[in-house]
Design a protein around this motif. Structure first.
Motif, mmCIF file in Angstrom:
data_model
loop_
_atom_site.group_PDB
_atom_site.id
_atom_site.type_symbol
_atom_site.label_atom_id
_atom_site.label_comp_id
_atom_site.label_asym_id
_atom_site.label_seq_id
_atom_site.Cartn_x
_atom_site.Cartn_y
_atom_site.Cartn_z
ATOM 1 N N GLU A 174 -66.634 15.825 88.384
ATOM 2 C CA GLU A 174 -65.473 16.446 88.832
ATOM 3 C C GLU A 174 -66.026 17.377 90.193
ATOM 4 O O GLU A 174 -67.480 17.819 89.670
ATOM 5 C CB GLU A 174 -65.121 17.855 87.701
ATOM 6 C CG GLU A 174 -64.500 17.014 86.772
ATOM 7 C CD GLU A 174 -63.462 18.436 85.779
ATOM 8 O OE1 GLU A 174 -62.994 19.417 86.360
ATOM 9 O OE2 GLU A 174 -63.780 18.303 84.021
ATOM 10 N N LEU A 175 -65.838 17.871 90.991
ATOM 11 C CA LEU A 175 -66.305 18.615 92.270
ATOM 12 C C LEU A 175 -65.223 19.229 92.899
ATOM 13 O O LEU A 175 -64.103 19.352 92.245
ATOM 14 C CB LEU A 175 -66.770 17.437 93.233
ATOM 15 C CG LEU A 175 -67.101 16.114 92.786
ATOM 16 C CD1 LEU A 175 -66.562 14.811 94.190
ATOM 17 C CD2 LEU A 175 -68.495 16.807 92.450
ATOM 18 N N SER A 176 -66.037 20.028 93.519
ATOM 19 C CA SER A 176 -65.636 21.012 94.109
ATOM 20 C C SER A 176 -65.449 21.386 95.577
ATOM 21 O O SER A 176 -66.847 21.194 95.681
ATOM 22 C CB SER A 176 -64.711 22.540 93.396
ATOM 23 O OG SER A 176 -64.384 23.950 94.318
ATOM 24 N N VAL A 177 -64.283 21.122 96.605
ATOM 25 C CA VAL A 177 -64.926 21.795 98.092
ATOM 26 C C VAL A 177 -63.375 23.078 98.358
ATOM 27 O O VAL A 177 -63.308 23.161 98.837
ATOM 28 C CB VAL A 177 -64.732 20.760 99.154
ATOM 29 C CG1 VAL A 177 -63.578 20.384 99.345
ATOM 30 C CG2 VAL A 177 -65.231 21.139 100.528
ATOM 31 N N ILE A 178 -64.935 24.116 98.965
ATOM 32 C CA ILE A 178 -64.094 24.892 99.346
ATOM 33 C C ILE A 178 -64.543 25.677 101.044
ATOM 34 O O ILE A 178 -65.232 25.026 101.977
ATOM 35 C CB ILE A 178 -64.671 26.299 99.096
ATOM 36 C CG1 ILE A 178 -64.745 27.201 98.026
ATOM 37 C CG2 ILE A 178 -64.364 27.899 99.822
ATOM 38 C CD1 ILE A 178 -65.689 28.029 96.499
ATOM 39 N N VAL A 179 -62.803 24.933 101.804
ATOM 40 C CA VAL A 179 -62.711 25.255 103.258
ATOM 41 C C VAL A 179 -61.463 26.711 103.283
ATOM 42 O O VAL A 179 -61.415 27.111 102.807
ATOM 43 C CB VAL A 179 -61.474 24.016 103.534
ATOM 44 C CG1 VAL A 179 -62.493 22.919 102.907
ATOM 45 C CG2 VAL A 179 -60.542 24.494 102.709
ATOM 46 N N ALA A 180 -62.076 27.020 104.762
ATOM 47 C CA ALA A 180 -61.431 27.683 105.961
ATOM 48 C C ALA A 180 -61.177 27.951 106.943
ATOM 49 O O ALA A 180 -61.826 27.094 107.330
ATOM 50 C CB ALA A 180 -63.130 29.383 105.089
ATOM 51 N N LEU A 237 -58.498 30.789 102.910
ATOM 52 C CA LEU A 237 -60.194 29.762 101.820
ATOM 53 C C LEU A 237 -59.293 29.146 101.547
ATOM 54 O O LEU A 237 -58.364 30.042 100.277
ATOM 55 C CB LEU A 237 -60.927 31.485 101.620
ATOM 56 C CG LEU A 237 -62.498 30.870 100.568
ATOM 57 C CD1 LEU A 237 -63.440 31.010 101.946
ATOM 58 C CD2 LEU A 237 -62.044 31.305 99.847
ATOM 59 N N PHE A 238 -59.864 27.991 100.405
ATOM 60 C CA PHE A 238 -58.919 27.643 99.874
ATOM 61 C C PHE A 238 -59.862 26.176 99.147
ATOM 62 O O PHE A 238 -60.829 26.004 99.380
ATOM 63 C CB PHE A 238 -58.062 25.985 100.477
ATOM 64 C CG PHE A 238 -57.115 26.569 101.103
ATOM 65 C CD1 PHE A 238 -55.969 27.006 101.082
ATOM 66 C CD2 PHE A 238 -57.135 26.687 102.830
ATOM 67 C CE1 PHE A 238 -54.921 27.382 101.563
ATOM 68 C CE2 PHE A 238 -56.188 27.507 103.759
ATOM 69 C CZ PHE A 238 -54.559 27.987 103.094
ATOM 70 N N ALA A 239 -59.846 26.528 97.866
ATOM 71 C CA ALA A 239 -60.483 25.694 96.592
ATOM 72 C C ALA A 239 -59.697 24.369 96.219
ATOM 73 O O ALA A 239 -58.783 24.807 95.979
ATOM 74 C CB ALA A 239 -61.357 26.823 95.146
ATOM 75 N N ILE A 240 -60.448 23.650 97.174
ATOM 76 C CA ILE A 240 -59.946 22.045 96.884
ATOM 77 C C ILE A 240 -61.019 22.076 95.191
ATOM 78 O O ILE A 240 -61.453 20.779 95.809
ATOM 79 C CB ILE A 240 -60.193 20.874 97.893
ATOM 80 C CG1 ILE A 240 -59.232 21.632 98.773
ATOM 81 C CG2 ILE A 240 -59.076 19.602 97.859
ATOM 82 C CD1 ILE A 240 -59.109 20.421 100.533
ATOM 83 N N GLU A 241 -59.745 21.280 94.414
ATOM 84 C CA GLU A 241 -60.858 20.943 93.360
ATOM 85 C C GLU A 241 -60.896 18.786 92.925
ATOM 86 O O GLU A 241 -59.342 18.248 93.772
ATOM 87 C CB GLU A 241 -60.175 21.281 91.469
ATOM 88 C CG GLU A 241 -60.746 23.108 91.417
ATOM 89 C CD GLU A 241 -60.238 23.545 89.943
ATOM 90 O OE1 GLU A 241 -60.638 23.465 89.245
ATOM 91 O OE2 GLU A 241 -58.860 23.903 90.586
ATOM 92 N N LEU A 242 -61.523 18.524 93.002
ATOM 93 C CA LEU A 242 -61.426 17.047 92.877
ATOM 94 C C LEU A 242 -62.519 16.653 91.663
ATOM 95 O O LEU A 242 -63.188 17.058 91.411
ATOM 96 C CB LEU A 242 -62.481 16.762 94.834
ATOM 97 C CG LEU A 242 -62.681 17.043 95.480
ATOM 98 C CD1 LEU A 242 -63.542 17.520 96.445
ATOM 99 C CD2 LEU A 242 -61.235 16.759 96.512
ATOM 100 N N PHE A 243 -61.307 14.826 91.518
ATOM 101 C CA PHE A 243 -62.060 13.553 90.605
ATOM 102 C C PHE A 243 -62.780 12.615 91.141
ATOM 103 O O PHE A 243 -62.090 12.243 92.506
ATOM 104 C CB PHE A 243 -61.364 13.040 89.365
ATOM 105 C CG PHE A 243 -60.488 14.611 89.071
ATOM 106 C CD1 PHE A 243 -60.692 15.336 88.119
ATOM 107 C CD2 PHE A 243 -58.962 14.008 88.558
ATOM 108 C CE1 PHE A 243 -60.744 16.242 88.068
ATOM 109 C CE2 PHE A 243 -57.926 15.530 87.845
ATOM 110 C CZ PHE A 243 -58.970 16.089 87.434
#
Length: 370
Positions: A174-180, A237-243
């Motif tokens: 499980e990963l996360s990337v925060i983008v702005a 600012l958005f947190a994209i939660e990834l599998f």
């Protein structure tokens, strides 16, 4: 500048703490009289779900933002009509706060997300084979409003409400990337973090950064972030939660249109934190450097089972003796089982050292009631 925040929780608190080094006035709206922001902002007790309350709160602000997505988006749209800047805009908040619209957004913009169908209150209509994930259309956060239906016996637990029925992914990580993105169109992406969940609470346990995934996986994540930022058409600012599945495919689990638990380690582990970045987005300033400067990790401080009442943090003095270990408490006076009360960030020179430190720290501290 008068900056209004819908929600007075820990995310708003840490945003204000970071931004106090600048010259702005912060106003917060929250239903809880003792919300974490109530002592460090111009605080209004009230519902961020109520149309008139949000409208009245925002009408004299220069900009209104959120620290929780479950707010009255129609009131935010009216504020935009009145010339108030809303970050992120009301349209993307409305899209993300409803899981059905969120999934359709990914589908329409060719953003990979697990196969799904919509259920509007009757189990008879479900075509998805078992096992599958059920996500309530509205109101879910921190693992709430999400359940896995694995067997025919589990079907008795199905929520008969509007929801997304989603194919279960065979998860490797499980990963996360925060983008702005700011109003000028500048974008920045934080290094990817890996999330390790507590299976009992369905809450984030450890968060570690950076994570090395291989060129192909990183290319998939870069493609997702580029498509998302292009499609979202809003500063924020958005947190994209990834599998990452066991075949090497990356899928979007869900997105939060706000600051996020998976970015807390950036406070000490990155050149700038997600909170600095959010402030710059709200003000439309040049975006901050997001580079990871060292291995960093975070563990949540959550209320222990069987403990409700005035909070006591066991083991804090011993934690304070440790090098490169940073405590962040949220100003919540009452604990209850599973409630997020704070977090601890840890720095290290390698992933192995980081994991060892996180496990050690977790064993040293307990959140209990008097």
């Amino acid at each position: 500048m008068k900056i209004g925040i819908l929600g007075g929780g820990q995310l708003g608190r840490m945003l204000i703490q970071e931004a106090l080094k600048y010259d702005d006035e912060f106003y917060t709206l929250d239903p809880a009289p003792d919300a974490p922001c109530h002592t460090i902002s111009y605080f209004t007790q009230g519902s961020f779900n109520d149309y008139e309350t949000v409208l009245n709160f925002g009408k004299d602000k220069d900009v209104v933002t959120i620290e929780i997505e479950h707010v009255n988006a129609d009131a935010l749209a009216e504020l935009e009509n009145q010339g108030i800047k809303v970050v992120p805009n009301s349209n993307i908040i409305k899209t993300i706060q409803q899981k059905i619209l969120q999934k359709k957004f990914y589908e329409s913009h060719d953003i990979p997300s697990p196969e799904f169908e919509v259920m509007d209150g009757s189990s008879d209509e479900i075509k998805m084979p078992l096992p599958f994930v059920q996500k309530m259309n509205t109101g879910g956060y921190d693992g709430k409003g999400v359940q896995v239906i694995r067997t025919a016996e589990d079907m008795k637990n199905l929520w008969l409400d509007d929801s997304v029925i989603e194919k279960l992914v065979d998860i490797d990580k499980e990963l996360s990337v925060i983008v702005a993105r700011n109003e000028s169109g500048e974008t920045k992406t934080f290094p990817v973090t890996e999330m390790v969940a507590d299976p009992k609470l369905n809450l984030l346990d450890f968060n570690i950064c950076p994570v090395f995934l291989g060129e192909e996986t990183e290319e998939q994540i870069n493609s997702i972030t580029e498509k998302f930022l292009s499609a979202v058409n809003s500063p924020g600012l958005f947190a994209i939660e990834l599998f990452l599945d066991k075949e090497g495919k990356v899928w979007v689990n869900e997105t939060a249109p706000r600051l996020h638990n998976s970015g807390h380690q950036s406070q000490e582990g990155n050149a700038n934190s997600q909170f600095e970045q959010m402030y710059r987005v709200v003000k439309n300033l040049p975006l901050a450097d997001t580079d990871a400067i060292i291995y960093s990790g975070m563990l949540n401080l959550v209320g222990a089972e069987g403990h409700s009442g005035k909070v006591v943090y066991e083991g804090m003095e011993d934690i304070l003796k440790l090098p490169e270990t940073y405590i962040h408490l949220y100003g919540k006076t009452e604990t209850k089982p599973g409630r997020k009360m704070g977090h601890i960030n840890v720095l290290a020179d390698s992933r192995e050292e980081l994991m060892e430190k996180l496990v050690t720290v977790k064993g040293m501290v307990r959140v209990i009631a008097e």
